[in-house]
Enzyme design. Sequence first.
Site, PDB file in Angstrom:
ATOM      1  N   GLU A 109      -9.526 -10.257  -4.740  1.00 32.66           N
ATOM      2  CA  GLU A 109      -9.100 -11.040  -5.720  1.00 32.66           C
ATOM      3  C   GLU A 109      -9.670 -12.083  -6.141  1.00 32.66           C
ATOM      4  OE1 GLU A 109      -7.476  -9.230  -3.466  1.00 32.66           O
ATOM      5  OE2 GLU A 109      -5.342  -8.984  -3.763  1.00 32.66           O
ATOM      6  N   SER A 165     -15.030   0.350  -1.730  1.00 35.45           N
ATOM      7  CA  SER A 165     -13.443   0.435  -1.462  1.00 35.45           C
ATOM      8  C   SER A 165     -13.100   1.484  -1.101  1.00 35.45           C
ATOM      9  CB  SER A 165     -12.801  -0.150  -2.868  1.00 35.45           C
ATOM     10  OG  SER A 165     -11.515   0.172  -2.897  1.00 35.45           O
ATOM     11  N   SER A 166     -12.029   1.537  -0.266  1.00 39.41           N
ATOM     12  CA  SER A 166     -11.754   2.979   0.127  1.00 39.41           C
ATOM     13  C   SER A 166     -10.515   3.465  -0.822  1.00 39.41           C
ATOM     14  CB  SER A 166     -10.808   2.660   1.686  1.00 39.41           C
ATOM     15  OG  SER A 166      -9.704   1.819   1.316  1.00 39.41           O
ATOM     16  N   GLN A 167     -10.149   2.724  -1.818  1.00 40.40           N
ATOM     17  CA  GLN A 167      -9.157   2.783  -2.663  1.00 40.40           C
ATOM     18  C   GLN A 167      -9.820   4.152  -3.602  1.00 40.40           C
ATOM     19  OE1 GLN A 167      -8.127  -0.667  -4.802  1.00 40.40           O
ATOM     20  NE2 GLN A 167      -7.427  -1.786  -2.729  1.00 40.40           N
ATOM     21  N   ARG A 224     -14.058  -6.595 -11.061  1.00 41.02           N
ATOM     22  CA  ARG A 224     -13.991  -5.728  -9.799  1.00 41.02           C
ATOM     23  C   ARG A 224     -14.426  -4.360 -10.113  1.00 41.02           C
ATOM     24  NH1 ARG A 224      -8.180  -6.737  -6.961  1.00 41.02           N
ATOM     25  NH2 ARG A 224      -9.243  -5.595  -5.144  1.00 41.02           N
ATOM     26  N   GLY A 268      -5.690  -3.783  -7.423  1.00 42.49           N
ATOM     27  CA  GLY A 268      -6.849  -3.084  -7.180  1.00 42.49           C
ATOM     28  C   GLY A 268      -6.187  -1.576  -7.128  1.00 42.49           C
ATOM     29  N   ASP A 303       2.001  -6.594  -8.011  1.00 42.58           N
ATOM     30  CA  ASP A 303       1.366  -5.362  -7.908  1.00 42.58           C
ATOM     31  C   ASP A 303       2.180  -4.064  -7.973  1.00 42.58           C
ATOM     32  OD1 ASP A 303      -0.870  -6.965  -7.644  1.00 42.58           O
ATOM     33  OD2 ASP A 303      -1.542  -5.773  -5.695  1.00 42.58           O
ATOM     34  N   SER A 333     -12.688  -0.149   5.026  1.00 42.23           N
ATOM     35  CA  SER A 333     -11.184   0.011   5.185  1.00 42.23           C
ATOM     36  C   SER A 333     -10.589   1.281   5.449  1.00 42.23           C
ATOM     37  CB  SER A 333     -10.657  -0.349   3.811  1.00 42.23           C
ATOM     38  OG  SER A 333     -11.106  -1.533   3.458  1.00 42.23           O
ATOM     39  N   SER A 357       0.845  -0.922   0.159  1.00 44.34           N
ATOM     40  CA  SER A 357       0.127   0.049  -0.062  1.00 44.34           C
ATOM     41  C   SER A 357       1.020   1.322   0.007  1.00 44.34           C
ATOM     42  CB  SER A 357      -0.937   0.103   1.232  1.00 44.34           C
ATOM     43  OG  SER A 357      -1.715  -1.071   1.301  1.00 44.34           O
ATOM     44  N   HIS A 395      -3.463 -14.473  -3.438  1.00 46.35           N
ATOM     45  CA  HIS A 395      -2.238 -14.536  -2.767  1.00 46.35           C
ATOM     46  C   HIS A 395      -2.608 -14.808  -1.171  1.00 46.35           C
ATOM     47  CE1 HIS A 395      -2.434 -10.055  -1.870  1.00 46.35           C
ATOM     48  NE2 HIS A 395      -3.510 -10.162  -2.159  1.00 46.35           N
ATOM     49  N   ARG A 396      -3.622 -14.112  -0.800  1.00 44.83           N
ATOM     50  CA  ARG A 396      -3.878 -14.254   0.765  1.00 44.83           C
ATOM     51  C   ARG A 396      -4.386 -15.697   1.036  1.00 44.83           C
ATOM     52  NH1 ARG A 396      -1.708  -9.743   2.380  1.00 44.83           N
ATOM     53  NH2 ARG A 396      -2.432  -7.952   0.837  1.00 44.83           N
ATOM     54  N   ASN A 437      -4.130  -7.801 -11.646  1.00 42.35           N
ATOM     55  CA  ASN A 437      -5.383  -7.966 -10.765  1.00 42.35           C
ATOM     56  C   ASN A 437      -4.984  -7.091  -9.448  1.00 42.35           C
ATOM     57  OD1 ASN A 437      -7.980  -8.240  -9.490  1.00 42.35           O
ATOM     58  ND2 ASN A 437      -7.188 -10.364  -8.917  1.00 42.35           N
ATOM     59  N   LYS A 454       1.847 -11.773  -6.193  1.00 42.06           N
ATOM     60  CA  LYS A 454       1.052 -10.622  -6.315  1.00 42.06           C
ATOM     61  C   LYS A 454       1.477  -9.546  -5.097  1.00 42.06           C
ATOM     62  CE  LYS A 454      -3.556  -8.635  -6.668  1.00 42.06           C
ATOM     63  NZ  LYS A 454      -3.720  -7.664  -5.520  1.00 42.06           N
ATOM     64  N   ARG A 466     -13.736 -13.443  -0.989  1.00 46.48           N
ATOM     65  CA  ARG A 466     -12.945 -13.946   0.023  1.00 46.48           C
ATOM     66  C   ARG A 466     -13.754 -14.757   0.965  1.00 46.48           C
ATOM     67  NH1 ARG A 466      -7.950  -9.759   0.437  1.00 46.48           N
ATOM     68  NH2 ARG A 466      -6.839 -10.664  -1.033  1.00 46.48           N
ATOM     69  N   ASP A 476      -7.768  -7.269   5.232  1.00 43.54           N
ATOM     70  CA  ASP A 476      -6.856  -8.191   4.489  1.00 43.54           C
ATOM     71  C   ASP A 476      -6.039  -9.381   5.464  1.00 43.54           C
ATOM     72  OD1 ASP A 476      -7.072  -6.579   2.101  1.00 43.54           O
ATOM     73  OD2 ASP A 476      -4.887  -6.023   1.802  1.00 43.54           O
TER      74      ASP A 476
HETATM   75  O1  LIG Z   1      -5.694   1.363  -0.268  1.00 42.29           O
HETATM   76  C1  LIG Z   1      -4.951   0.361  -0.259  1.00 42.29           C
HETATM   77  O2  LIG Z   1      -3.892   0.024  -0.411  1.00 42.29           O
HETATM   78  C2  LIG Z   1      -5.704  -1.021   0.006  1.00 42.29           C
HETATM   79  C3  LIG Z   1      -6.794  -1.030   0.459  1.00 42.29           C
HETATM   80  C4  LIG Z   1      -7.861  -2.036   0.933  1.00 42.29           C
HETATM   81  O3  LIG Z   1      -8.694  -2.365  -0.199  1.00 42.29           O
HETATM   82  P1  LIG Z   1     -10.414  -1.788   0.164  1.00 42.29           P
HETATM   83  O4  LIG Z   1     -10.465  -0.212   0.269  1.00 42.29           O
HETATM   84  O5  LIG Z   1     -10.942  -1.966  -1.256  1.00 42.29           O
HETATM   85  O6  LIG Z   1     -11.051  -2.657   0.882  1.00 42.29           O
HETATM   86  C5  LIG Z   1      -7.129  -3.442   0.998  1.00 42.29           C
HETATM   87  O7  LIG Z   1      -8.090  -4.587   0.892  1.00 42.29           O
HETATM   88  C6  LIG Z   1      -5.942  -3.526  -0.231  1.00 42.29           C
HETATM   89  O8  LIG Z   1      -5.267  -4.686  -0.024  1.00 42.29           O
HETATM   90  C7  LIG Z   1      -5.020  -2.352  -0.337  1.00 42.29           C
HETATM   91  C1  LIG Z   2      -7.115  -6.823  -1.828  1.00 49.58           C
HETATM   92  C2  LIG Z   2      -5.874  -6.586  -1.929  1.00 49.58           C
HETATM   93  O1  LIG Z   2      -5.363  -5.984  -3.088  1.00 49.58           O
HETATM   94  P1  LIG Z   2      -5.889  -5.010  -4.415  1.00 49.58           P
HETATM   95  O2  LIG Z   2      -7.184  -4.495  -3.794  1.00 49.58           O
HETATM   96  O3  LIG Z   2      -4.803  -3.735  -4.375  1.00 49.58           O
HETATM   97  O4  LIG Z   2      -5.754  -5.896  -5.338  1.00 49.58           O
HETATM   98  C3  LIG Z   2      -5.228  -7.387  -1.079  1.00 49.58           C
HETATM   99  O5  LIG Z   2      -3.640  -7.248  -1.236  1.00 49.58           O
HETATM  100  O6  LIG Z   2      -5.399  -8.069  -0.443  1.00 49.58           O
END
Ligand SMILES: O=C(O)C1=C[C@@H](OP(=O)(O)O)[C@@H](O)[C@H](O)C1
Ligand SMILES: C=C(OP(=O)(O)O)C(=O)O
Length: 428
Positions: free
Chosen positions: A342, A171-173, A125, A97, A51, A199, A25, A385-386, A95, A411, A345, A314
């Site tokens: 991924e 997703s917080s991303q 996704r 995210g 990644d 998250s 991250s 991977h997890r 893959n 990954k 889960r 995670d």
């Molecule tokens: O911002 C990040 O680095 C991440 C946020 C999380 O995802 P979500 O916000 O989609 O839950 C986490 O699961 C992912 O592995 C990394």
């Molecule tokens: C969810 C994960 O990764 P990402 O969303 O970045 O693909 C992870 O690494 O568990």
Amino acid sequence: MSDTYQVQPVSGPLNGAVRPPGSKSITNRALIVAALAEGQTELTGVLDSRDTQVMIESLNRLGINVDHDPENCTVVVQGCGGQIPASEASLWLENSGTSIRFLTALCSVGQGEFQLDGNARMRQRPIQDLIDALAQLGVDVSCESGTGCPPVRVKARGLLGGETAIAGNVSSQYLSALLMVAPAALGPTTITIQGEMVSRPYLDITLGVMAQFGVTIDRVQNDVWRILPQTYQRPGAYDIEPDASAASYFFAAAAITGGSVTVDGLNQDALQGDINFIRVLEDMGCDIKRDRNSITVHGKPLKGIDVDMNEISDTAQTLAAVALFAEGPTCIRNVAHIRHKETDRLSAIATELKRMGIQVEETDDSVTIHPGEIQPAVIETYDDHRMAMSFALVGLKVPGIQIADPGCTAKTYPRFFDDLEWLCGQTS
Ligand SMILES: O=C(O)C1=C[C@@H](OP(=O)(O)O)[C@@H](O)[C@H](O)C1
Ligand SMILES: C=C(OP(=O)(O)O)C(=O)O
């Protein structure tokens, strides 16, 4: 690596020390922010995994010079000062995210046409909420297939700024992506979070990395953020801490085998929320020793736990493995969002635990695990991977556990099985 990995049970408690590779991250954020910054930044402690490789390859395709030295875990980035050099590019994010979400936002800062895509799972996704939020900021961006998932096309004319809203429940991303590029907009940007945010601790990583590059953000209200146009300032060198999610497997190995495992390079003040997995182990009965530059978990008799893992999801699979060795059931709740990772889960955890003969109850947002006799099994990992890393832990205690497609750990942790074997070797 072969098709399956046979985990060797350990003869006694695991005792040893290990240092996981750099945080995924933080690495992927530092790369984005260094790319936007003025001048050259050196990143150390960088994670080298699929990644981060797809992120680096993509930045290079965008005309940003990123020089990667995997042997020494360093990267040197020539920042573009907020001006993306390429006027067209096709980016392949496999893959990852973080990569596709952060780069969709980064491309929006540019001038030109960009396409972002990934593998079959990436095409399932969601990314629509981020697309909608960028559109509100004046970007011509869409999901080409109409599914709300990649591939994404961005026709960029620079980010205008303005007001936008982002849903937080998937997703917080998305919000992290918006926050990181907002300083490169032409005008001020106001972002409102709509509804619940999953998250959340990942937002602290985002703000922490941005602050290291001299950018601060105004939190107008709890869920309203205001960002003024500013240029990221290179910090010179920036050191990335080890990955706390990866550390969870070694902490769990101590819990499961009743040993003592030290993870070097992390402490309770780590930037990553997943460090709080140790609190879950503590609540289950483990002793935790928190030092300035390491954390040691001492395994003790474990009791089952009922825990909200929304913020540290995670590590949900890691806990699923530990739960098998506890007295009484464990409920992992409030994690509906892990169905979008991924793999789904929640479903994968339930299916693979049942394959080992364990009784499991799955709901929309939780899984409850009833420890019982564990049968030997070949664990399917679903290119996650997890799944591979956490279910391998079961095999430390139970003979006959094999992990299908162990190479999927590439990954985030290509050398996971080497490090696990090294740790097991320290005991004998
Ligand atoms: O911002 C990040 O680095 C991440 C946020 C999380 O995802 P979500 O916000 O989609 O839950 C986490 O699961 C992912 O592995 C990394
Ligand atoms: C969810 C994960 O990764 P990402 O969303 O970045 O693909 C992870 O690494 O568990």
